[in-house]
Design a protein around this motif. Structure first.
Motif, short mmCIF file in Angstrom:
data_model
loop_
_atom_site.label_atom_id
_atom_site.label_comp_id
_atom_site.label_asym_id
_atom_site.label_seq_id
_atom_site.Cartn_x
_atom_site.Cartn_y
_atom_site.Cartn_z
N VAL A 176 -3.22 1.83 -4.46
CA VAL A 176 -1.92 1.14 -4.52
C VAL A 176 -1.96 0.04 -5.57
O VAL A 176 -0.99 -0.14 -6.34
N SER A 215 1.31 5.22 5.30
CA SER A 215 0.22 4.72 4.49
C SER A 215 -0.81 5.77 4.15
O SER A 215 -1.53 5.65 3.19
N TYR A 269 0.41 -4.88 -0.42
CA TYR A 269 0.40 -4.74 -1.89
C TYR A 269 1.65 -4.03 -2.38
O TYR A 269 2.18 -4.37 -3.46
N GLN A 270 2.13 -3.05 -1.63
CA GLN A 270 3.36 -2.37 -2.04
C GLN A 270 4.55 -3.32 -2.02
O GLN A 270 5.39 -3.31 -2.94
N THR A 310 -2.76 -9.19 2.73
CA THR A 310 -3.61 -8.36 1.86
C THR A 310 -5.07 -8.45 2.28
O THR A 310 -5.90 -7.68 1.77
N ALA A 325 4.36 -5.64 -4.95
CA ALA A 325 4.71 -4.96 -6.20
C ALA A 325 6.21 -4.77 -6.33
O ALA A 325 6.76 -4.87 -7.43
N ASP A 326 6.88 -4.51 -5.22
CA ASP A 326 8.31 -4.19 -5.27
C ASP A 326 9.21 -5.43 -5.25
O ASP A 326 10.27 -5.43 -5.88
N CYS A 344 0.65 0.87 -8.27
CA CYS A 344 1.90 0.16 -7.95
C CYS A 344 1.91 -1.27 -8.48
O CYS A 344 2.83 -1.66 -9.22
N LYS A 347 -2.46 -2.12 2.59
CA LYS A 347 -1.80 -1.24 1.61
C LYS A 347 -0.31 -1.57 1.48
O LYS A 347 0.22 -1.70 0.37
N LEU A 348 0.37 -1.72 2.61
CA LEU A 348 1.79 -2.03 2.58
C LEU A 348 2.04 -3.41 1.99
O LEU A 348 3.04 -3.63 1.29
N SER A 379 7.54 -4.66 5.98
CA SER A 379 8.49 -3.80 5.27
C SER A 379 9.89 -4.38 5.19
O SER A 379 10.68 -3.97 4.34
#
Length: 1014
Positions: A277, A981, A242-243, A230, A246-247, A281, A239-240, A214
């Motif tokens: 996600v 998550s 991939y987030q 991943t 994406a961001d 996302c 999951k995080l 994060s």
């Protein structure tokens, strides 16, 4: 400091515990009081005094969290607000003077940092946790352009680098979050980045890895590590990851292989939340950076090499796109609802196919929209025929030209997508369906059709014919036309025959002239009877002359004859075998072989088995193996041939034969090897026994044949060819899972193969066996008994492995843990309701005790003693008594102290089992105290006890080690400041208030008690 000021500071901490208070007003009031003080030392001491009450609490109590937030807000309130451009210009002249007084500008903030840095080494994990949490809050609450002293920066940095290796995961999480603003992504030797990468690779706690994900900064150095997450074992981490991608990561920063890999893994992830996600996302973020252009997204994926992934991606995008927008973006379709031939590209034709398949999958709801993007069957058949015929066919010398080869490959890819679109056509109308069938048949017969499209053309051709008999007849006719095409042959002119006919014609003409002259003379002499005879003679001569003329014309212009010439070149045979294989795949498994299939087998398949071309032989083996699935008699006839091919031919052909053998055994079982007499149920038992005895006398019993086949499969497990080894292992796993074979020895071989370092790079084999072990063990108790029988042979093999063997590198503890987990009664899909019933672990315990009694001084005794403590034993009294006797004997002969303690502990548990059961039954009737804290959480020695049964990992990773105390204390973490998550349903306000009232901690009694004591 006066009593009034002390009361105000104490009151501030008391009010800060309550979340409904206005923290900003509280901070402003206390800051005003602080600024009026001349001597701030006493204030600092009192502030830290009250802060310590919160820092000794490890549990995430709301009151403590509110105090921590208040302290962070108050300390950072002394930071100057971000300056505007005008203010910045006005202060430029004063910067030099301010630099000299930087250390004195924020004494309270410096004091708090010094206190926290001095506390981060405390022996209490609660103090270490709160110190790191406060440093994280302080740094996070500062302005973006805030600056701190270099010396303070280095001290914070060094302290947090130490704390990211802390024993407790919550401390590591806060330390990792605190270093977020200390990163220097452009520095290749940044210590923070190095620590983050080390945590991502090696930290055993998933929440710590999530915390690092994060806050880690993206750079070419950190991107591969984030991509690797991943594929993390934990769903929340994947999951995080991939987030974060994406961001923070632009699609252009990824290579084509990375983009395709992310979509392949994400869209097929086992967890629904991860797939969500990716859909909600990652894909929208990529499209947003490409201005919503889906065709451009396909360009970024290289659809020619990943068509299926691109198809799934498009259908995922279509699910979130409004219907009206889908119809507006239907590509470059003309008035015929097709893409013009000169405008067709790989991307837009794949988009067209995906859109049509998506609308067709919607059923009746998408039928009307499908008519707007796809023409009728006849129109599309003409369009497809024209495009397929335009695909160039390269010669051997042209294949060396890369540009021409690339052009042909692109054309073939587009052709394949257009052929796939046939499945979306409305073929209910007879005329359109016949036209499509005619085009497909024409393309299959046409020699210029690329071989790569034969299988797909045959598949779509058979899909339009519902009846199996008609399918067989149609494909047989096509194969006949391909292998024996009709050719026109002409014979050369025979000059001798032509000269002979010319001479005969001249003789006839002379005779006709002589007859005409004689006829004139008879008419002149009025000899009419003679004239009549001559007239008939002339007529015969005229007929004879016409015949000779026809013969002469036939010789000079010979007629072309239509004949069938059989072609046996490798390309033709491969095309015919490909169509035959596709036909056999499409047929119903219950459809038996008829005369047509038998003719194809005898004239095409079996002769091709001995062909010199490897590709032809391989396809012939595929056809033979598929055909034998439709007939048990045919399978019996050709099984020996398949066994020979599996051992003697090239690797690819051996793999095809091995797969065919495994399919036959899965379908028919080892009964396929039984003699034909067993199929006669009308025989008497005596006669059947006599036949069986006769078969044994011949030495050709089914058991011997079965053992030879299993021996061959077992030998393949030691093959140096990885593909052959993988197919054999997968086949044996299928045979064992379906119950065709039950062999502890074979299971032991598979376990050793899974752990063998030689197979480390064989991902498919590892994944297949890892899934098989779990499914096999939980399917039935009989399977667990097989695992139990394989326990000791497997362990002995590993313990006795020579130092030069790869098995010597395998961690035996990890293998024992796996086998113990697989045999737990709790992992069964349908566990027995009778707790008194003897379970597999009971027998396993007796086996291990017997093995330990053989040599009590052996090194593996400690291994068995540790495994004994992890077993789930039943309550069957007889077995417990036997086990108690064995343990008493072991206690007398075992000398190792560690083993002795484990054995004595287990012995006491068995002896006192009845009393413990009574205590548990009595305690089960008492109400539970929901507010009671678990003492094990505060006592590290107790936390190292054996974990709850059924909670250990079912399949430990290869090369696992014994968990250390550090790992044992890192089992749980709260994951604070890490994105959640798993969405949780929010309870009502009343329920939340009631729960909070029961669990909240109030620091006021502690503060008041301290004040009274002082």
């Amino acid at each position: 400091m006066t009593a009034d000021s002390e009361l105000e500071l104490k009151e501030a901490f008391q009010r800060a515990q309550k979340g409904h208070n206005n923290r900003a007003k509280l901070v402003a009031s206390l800051k005003s009081r602080y600024n009026r003080l001349e001597d701030k030392t006493l204030f600092h001491e009192e502030f830290v005094h009250y802060l310590k009450y919160a820092m000794i609490v490890y549990k995430r109590e709301p009151a403590v969290e509110n105090v921590i937030e208040f302290v962070a807000k108050f300390a950072t309130s002394f930071q100057p607000l971000p300056n505007t451009e005008d203010e910045q210009q006005q202060n430029e002249e004063e910067e030099e003077d301010e630099e000299e007084d930087d250390d004195d500008d924020h004494p309270f903030l410096s004091f708090i940092f010094n206190f926290l840095l001095a506390s981060h080494k405390a022996s209490s994990h609660a103090v270490r946790f709160r110190a790191c949490q406060l440093i994280n809050k302080l740094l996070g609450s500062m302005a973006e352009n805030a600056q701190i002293d270099d010396d303070l920066f280095d001290r914070i940095h060094q302290a947090m680098l130490v704390r990211v290796t802390d024993k407790f995961p919550n401390v590591r999480i806060q330390a990792a979050l605190a270093m977020t603003r200390l990163q220097q992504p452009k520095d290749p030797d940044c210590p923070t980045i190095n620590a983050y990468l080390l945590i991502l690779e090696n930290d055993s706690n998933a929440e710590v890895r999530r915390a690092v994900l994060s806050c880690i900064a993206m750079s070419p150095r950190t991107l591969p590590k984030v991509l690797k997450r991943t594929r993390d074992i934990k769903e929340n981490v994947r999951k995080l990851a991939y987030q974060v991608l994406a961001d923070k990561v632009h699609i252009k920063a990824l290579t084509i292989a990375q983009r395709v890999g992310l979509l392949q893994q994400g869209l097929h992830d086992t967890a629904e939340s991860v797939r969500e996600v990716v859909c909600s996302c990652l894909l929208p973020a990529w499209l947003l950076r490409l201005d919503g252009d889906v065709i451009e997204l396909l360009h970024r994926l290289d659809v020619e090499n990943c068509a299926e992934t691109a198809m799934e991606t498009l259908k995922t995008v279509f699910k979130t796109t409004p219907t009206e927008e889908l119809l507006q973006n239907r590509g470059q379709l003309d008035n015929r609802k097709v893409i013009p031939v000169d405008s067709v590209t790989c991307e837009n034709v794949l988009y067209w196919r995906a859109l049509c398949e998506f609308l067709k999958d919607k059923g009746d709801d998408g039928e009307e929209m499908l008519e707007q993007v796809l023409p009728d069957a006849s129109t599309y058949a003409d369009y497809l025929s024209g495009f397929l015929k335009a695909v160039p066919n390269l010669k051997e010398d042209q294949k060396a030209d890369y540009n021409q080869l690339e052009l042909v490959m692109t054309k073939e890819f587009i052709s394949q997508q257009l052929i796939h679109l046939i499945g979306c056509l409305d073929t209910n109308e007879e005329g359109g369906r016949k036209r499509v069938l005619a085009v497909l048949q024409e393309m299959l017969v046409l020699p210029e059709t690329p071989s790569s499209m034969v299988s797909l053309l045959t598949e779509k051709f058979l899909a339009l014919i519902p009846d199996d008999l008609r399918r067989i007849q149609a494909v047989a006719e096509i194969i006949s036309d391909v292998r024996e095409p009709i050719t026109v042959s002409s014979q050369p002119v025979d000059e001798n025959e032509s000269r002979r006919q010319q001479v005969q014609l001249a003789e006839v003409k002379v005779r006709i002239m002589e007859a005409n002259q004689a006829l004139e003379d008879c008419i002149a002499a009025q000899d009419f009877s003679r004239a009549a005879e001559l007239k008939d003679s002339i007529a015969d001569l005229e007929d004879q002359r016409n015949e000779v003329l026809q013969k002469i014309s036939g010789i000079n212009q010979p007629a072309d004859k239509e004949v069938r010439i059989e072609k046996n070149d490798p390309e033709t045979l491969l095309r015919c075998l490909t169509m035959c294989a596709e036909l056999l795949k499409q047929l119903n498994i219950k459809t038996r072989t008829g005369p047509t299939i038998s003719a194809l087998m005898s004239s095409l398949v079996l002769p091709s088995i001995a062909n010199a071309h490897p590709a032809v032989r391989n396809m012939a083996v595929v056809c033979l193996g598929t055909c034998t699935l439709h007939s048990k008699e045919l399978a019996k006839t050709h099984l020996v041939l398949l066994l020979q091919i599996a051992q003697l031919d090239e690797v690819k052909i051996r793999i095809s034969a091995l797969r065919a053998i495994i399919d036959l055994l899965l379908l028919f079982g080892f009964q396929l090897l039984s003699p034909a007499q067993t199929a006669q149920p009308t025989q008497s038992p005596d006669k059947q026994e006599g036949d069986a005895a006769a078969a044994e006398d011949k030495g050709d019993s089914p058991e011997d044949t079965s053992q030879s086949i299993l021996g061959m499969l077992s030998e393949f497990l030691d093959s140096e060819v990885s593909d052959l080894r993988t197919v054999a292992a997968e086949g044996l796993a299928k045979l064992m899972y379906t119950g065709r074979i039950s062999s502890a020895k074979m299971l032991s071989r598979l376990v050793l193969l899974w752990y063998n370092p030689v197979t480390e790079d064989d991902t498919h084999l590892r994944h297949c066996l890892g899934t098989f072990f779990q499914l096999y063990a939980c399917a039935s108790r009989a399977h667990q008994e097989v695992v139990e029988e394989s326990f000791l042979p497997t362990v002995r093999t590993l313990l006795n492995a020579p130092a030069t063997s790869p098995l010597a590198e395998v961690d035996v503890n990890n293998v024992v843990e796996l086998l113990v987990e697989l045999t737990r009664p709790s992992v069964l899909i349908k566990p027995s309701a009778n707790t008194e019933e003897v379970c597999v672990h009971d027998y396993l315990a007796v086996r291990m005790c017997g093995e330990m009694l053989k040599d009590p001084t052996a090194p593996e005794v400690r291994l068995y003693a540790k495994a004994l403590s992890n077993l789930e034993l039943s309550r069957e009294e007889t077995l417990r008594q036997d086990l108690t006797t064995l343990l008493q004997q072991l206690v007398q002969v075992v000398k190792d102290r560690v083993c002795l303690r484990a054995l004595e502990k287990m012995l006491h548990q068995l002896v006192d089992s009845e009393e413990q059961a009574e205590v548990q039954n009595a305690s089960a009737l008492q109400p539970l105290d929901v507010n009671a804290d678990e003492p094990a959480a505060e006592d590290p020695s107790k936390s190292a006890k054996r974990p709850k049964r059924g909670q250990r990992k079912a399949c430990p990773a290869k090369g696992g080690r014994r968990p250390s105390r550090r790992d044992e204390s890192s089992e749980e973490s709260d994951g604070e400041n890490v994105p959640e998550s798993i969405p949780v349903v929010r309870p009502s306000r009343r329920a939340k208030t009631a729960a909070l009232a029961k669990t909240k901690l109030d620091l006021n009694p502690l503060i008041n008690q301290e004040a009274n004591v002082s």
